[in-house]
Design an enzyme around this catalytic site. Sequence first.
Site, mmCIF file in Angstrom:
data_model
loop_
_atom_site.group_PDB
_atom_site.id
_atom_site.type_symbol
_atom_site.label_atom_id
_atom_site.label_comp_id
_atom_site.label_asym_id
_atom_site.label_seq_id
_atom_site.Cartn_x
_atom_site.Cartn_y
_atom_site.Cartn_z
ATOM 1 N N SER A 62 42.044 -14.994 -10.775
ATOM 2 C CA SER A 62 43.061 -14.241 -11.867
ATOM 3 C C SER A 62 44.690 -14.247 -11.784
ATOM 4 O O SER A 62 45.365 -15.646 -10.844
ATOM 5 C CB SER A 62 42.625 -13.313 -11.516
ATOM 6 O OG SER A 62 41.636 -11.908 -11.682
HETATM 7 N N1 SAH Z 1 39.833 -13.160 -7.454
HETATM 8 C C1 SAH Z 1 39.037 -14.327 -7.460
HETATM 9 C C2 SAH Z 1 38.748 -14.147 -9.056
HETATM 10 C C3 SAH Z 1 37.439 -14.506 -9.494
HETATM 11 S S1 SAH Z 1 36.644 -14.587 -11.249
HETATM 12 C C4 SAH Z 1 39.801 -14.838 -7.655
HETATM 13 O O1 SAH Z 1 41.363 -14.598 -6.612
HETATM 14 O O2 SAH Z 1 40.312 -16.542 -7.904
HETATM 15 C C5 SAH Z 1 35.142 -13.482 -10.856
HETATM 16 C C6 SAH Z 1 34.375 -14.135 -9.916
HETATM 17 O O3 SAH Z 1 33.104 -12.944 -9.308
HETATM 18 C C7 SAH Z 1 33.368 -15.454 -10.018
HETATM 19 O O4 SAH Z 1 33.662 -16.126 -9.355
HETATM 20 C C8 SAH Z 1 32.424 -14.894 -10.258
HETATM 21 O O5 SAH Z 1 31.387 -16.012 -9.783
HETATM 22 C C9 SAH Z 1 32.099 -13.847 -9.382
HETATM 23 N N2 SAH Z 1 30.993 -12.953 -9.263
HETATM 24 C C10 SAH Z 1 30.453 -12.334 -10.395
HETATM 25 N N3 SAH Z 1 29.288 -10.937 -10.701
HETATM 26 C C11 SAH Z 1 29.052 -11.500 -9.295
HETATM 27 C C12 SAH Z 1 28.459 -10.641 -7.864
HETATM 28 N N4 SAH Z 1 27.768 -9.602 -8.636
HETATM 29 N N5 SAH Z 1 28.461 -10.776 -6.358
HETATM 30 C C13 SAH Z 1 29.721 -11.610 -6.226
HETATM 31 N N6 SAH Z 1 30.443 -12.710 -7.269
HETATM 32 C C14 SAH Z 1 30.781 -12.912 -8.598
#
Ligand code: SAH
Length: 210
Positions: A62
């Site tokens: 993000s």
């Molecule tokens: N907080 C992260 C941003 C991640 S983007 C950072 O600081 O880098 C969102 C993430 O959510 C992705 O990696 C995606 O694979 C994950 N995601 C999507 N659906 C999910 C679920 N049901 N359970 C766990 N992770 C999930």
Amino acid sequence: MTDPAVARERMVADQLVARDIDDQRVIDAMRRVPRHLFVPETSVDEAYDDTPSPIGHGATISQPYIVAFMTQALALEPTDRVLEVGTGSGYGAAVLAELAALVTTIEVVEELADEARQRLQDREHEVLVITGDGTLGYPDGAPYDAISVTAAGRSIPEPLLEQLAMGGRLVMPVGRRVEELVRVTRTPTGDVSERLLAVRFVPLRGRHGV
Ligand code: SAH
């Protein structure tokens, strides 16, 4: 090559303080976490840019401002137990871990979970990285004082609301196409829901996802 500490100070001043990030603990946490170590194969300058960045598997790290905004909205106390859904790079979890007692983070993509676990293991504050469907929460660690969901869904997954403590705060992007960051605060007289900010996130997968 730009000194990462210099790039980080510039990020804090230009992207956070110049906007509406005024919680000093959040500002200090954003100062401490070396974001460039969480973004694979980018330059230091790019790692501190005012944008989200792709990290593979359809995921993004993000934008710094959004990480700070969500963290500030969670109003963390040093004794808090926190759950993050969507580990991605692990950066958000590292920031949360600077401010809370215990952070558990769940990632559905196994490779991302493994990479994030690796990155986080060298840090001072321990983070538990779980591979799995975060829409189910993680009942073993419940209840949580704060829950941060970093992928967008149509509604807040019921298991996450079940795992929120009294007084707890949950922040999640809710909506399809147009998403809004929503905060739910659990009070003795019921849950209070607020819309905080228009945002764009990757979709939340899983049983209670989109
Ligand atoms: N907080 C992260 C941003 C991640 S983007 C950072 O600081 O880098 C969102 C993430 O959510 C992705 O990696 C995606 O694979 C994950 N995601 C999507 N659906 C999910 C679920 N049901 N359970 C766990 N992770 C999930």
